[in-house]
Design an enzyme around this catalytic site. Sequence first.
Site, mmCIF file in Angstrom:
data_model
loop_
_atom_site.group_PDB
_atom_site.id
_atom_site.type_symbol
_atom_site.label_atom_id
_atom_site.label_comp_id
_atom_site.label_asym_id
_atom_site.label_seq_id
_atom_site.Cartn_x
_atom_site.Cartn_y
_atom_site.Cartn_z
ATOM 1 N N ASN A 176 2.351 -4.637 -3.710
ATOM 2 C CA ASN A 176 0.825 -5.486 -3.001
ATOM 3 C C ASN A 176 -0.061 -4.099 -2.277
ATOM 4 O O ASN A 176 0.263 -3.175 -1.620
ATOM 5 C CB ASN A 176 0.128 -6.205 -1.704
ATOM 6 C CG ASN A 176 -0.402 -7.648 -1.595
ATOM 7 O OD1 ASN A 176 -1.167 -7.651 -2.212
ATOM 8 N ND2 ASN A 176 -0.874 -7.376 0.210
ATOM 9 N N GLU A 203 -6.191 -10.587 -0.613
ATOM 10 C CA GLU A 203 -6.851 -10.703 -0.262
ATOM 11 C C GLU A 203 -8.092 -10.195 -0.306
ATOM 12 O O GLU A 203 -8.860 -9.055 0.251
ATOM 13 C CB GLU A 203 -6.813 -9.044 0.481
ATOM 14 C CG GLU A 203 -5.184 -9.383 0.981
ATOM 15 C CD GLU A 203 -4.882 -7.721 2.175
ATOM 16 O OE1 GLU A 203 -5.769 -7.225 2.746
ATOM 17 O OE2 GLU A 203 -3.590 -7.377 1.810
ATOM 18 N N HIS A 214 -10.791 -6.603 -2.142
ATOM 19 C CA HIS A 214 -11.372 -5.665 -1.464
ATOM 20 C C HIS A 214 -12.963 -4.625 -1.957
ATOM 21 O O HIS A 214 -12.030 -3.868 -1.920
ATOM 22 C CB HIS A 214 -10.709 -4.980 -0.247
ATOM 23 C CG HIS A 214 -9.425 -5.641 0.926
ATOM 24 N ND1 HIS A 214 -10.159 -6.437 1.546
ATOM 25 C CD2 HIS A 214 -8.797 -5.414 1.597
ATOM 26 C CE1 HIS A 214 -9.026 -6.889 2.307
ATOM 27 N NE2 HIS A 214 -7.931 -6.501 2.016
ATOM 28 N N ASP A 269 -11.913 -10.251 -0.399
ATOM 29 C CA ASP A 269 -13.525 -9.842 0.182
ATOM 30 C C ASP A 269 -13.843 -9.732 -0.817
ATOM 31 O O ASP A 269 -14.083 -8.298 -1.274
ATOM 32 C CB ASP A 269 -13.386 -10.523 1.253
ATOM 33 C CG ASP A 269 -12.191 -8.815 1.809
ATOM 34 O OD1 ASP A 269 -12.815 -7.854 1.496
ATOM 35 O OD2 ASP A 269 -12.190 -8.530 3.350
ATOM 36 N N GLU A 319 0.888 -0.949 -0.093
ATOM 37 C CA GLU A 319 0.142 -0.044 -0.188
ATOM 38 C C GLU A 319 0.965 1.484 0.112
ATOM 39 O O GLU A 319 0.510 2.346 0.790
ATOM 40 C CB GLU A 319 -1.598 0.321 1.179
ATOM 41 C CG GLU A 319 -1.933 -1.027 0.796
ATOM 42 C CD GLU A 319 -2.955 -1.025 2.035
ATOM 43 O OE1 GLU A 319 -2.729 -0.144 3.592
ATOM 44 O OE2 GLU A 319 -4.172 -1.975 2.530
#
Length: 317
Positions: free
Chosen positions: A183, A247, A219, A249, A142
């Site tokens: 990432n 990650e 996400h 979701d 990030e």
Amino acid sequence: MAAAAVLTFAPSAHAADTLGGSAAQSGRYFGAAVAEQHLGEAGYESTLNREFSSVVAENSMKWDATEPAPNQFNFSAGDRLVAYAQQRGKTVRGHTLVWHAQQPGWVQGLTGDALRQAMRNHITKVAGHYAGKIDSWDVVNEAFEWDGSRRQSNLQRQLGDGWIEDAFRTAKAADPKAKLCYNDYGTDGINAKSDAIYRMVRDFKARGVPIDCVGFQSHLDYNSNLSTYRQNLQRFADLGVHVQITELDVGGWGNDQTNVYRQVTQACLAVSRCNGITVWGVTDKYSWRSDVTPLLFDGNYQKKQAYGGVLAALNGA
Ligand code: XIL
């Protein structure tokens, strides 16, 4: 030719009935983020063991967990997860060596060369400790803003643009075998942020900075626009790096949630260098976004509709 004709009568590959087994049919892994404190819970463990072929620590390999005081390392929770995975034939993603968040307090007070040395020491000791046991490391997490500029973290302000490649070079020396990843989130299509990361990766590849993969956190929500999701993965893959969904979701429920999960799965399958998908948790009840029920198993470890969508996609339906 007769020999070829025989092949057409061969039984088609049997569709696998777990996420990990289905992903393995195309040489991919299907993983989950794990919080070690839940490993004693029967439903949690049985679901993890049955469905997932890869794990990542949800929190326990982050800087605050692994180096709570300067040069004093605590690998107990991470070691437990690695041993658990190795005993069950699961691969491990490492998350994450350098990030602006979840830094221990002592790091936040460092300036200049002291911060640079602390970063290098942290990477050297953590990646060194786990060397040979990690399939892919999120070396840097990030580091970009939505507009494509560098996030003004303590690392960026103190060390300038060069800190990211410094981190990758240090990680390479500590664990030469792991795939080293950048990432980030908000990279779910072609946009200003993914453009900036793309330019960085292209530059790293051109100058020989060791980078092997890009993680797309993903996400998402039931109404996320994924019209350029696959195209974005492909352009990174075309730079010669692996891409991984790291990650995943999806907030929401029912058909809409299932459709987003299916699109992401199909996008990864369509990109040969997309070698795995990780969902950010096992069950809705322990999700960091539990209010929007974003995972594939409900609080009772029952398979949700989205699970069926992902499994079908992995089996080529
Ligand atoms: C989250 C964890 O799920 C939470 O338990 C923790 O409190 C905060 O971090 N991007 C990342 C992950 O890279 O490390 C974050 O995980 C979610 C966002």
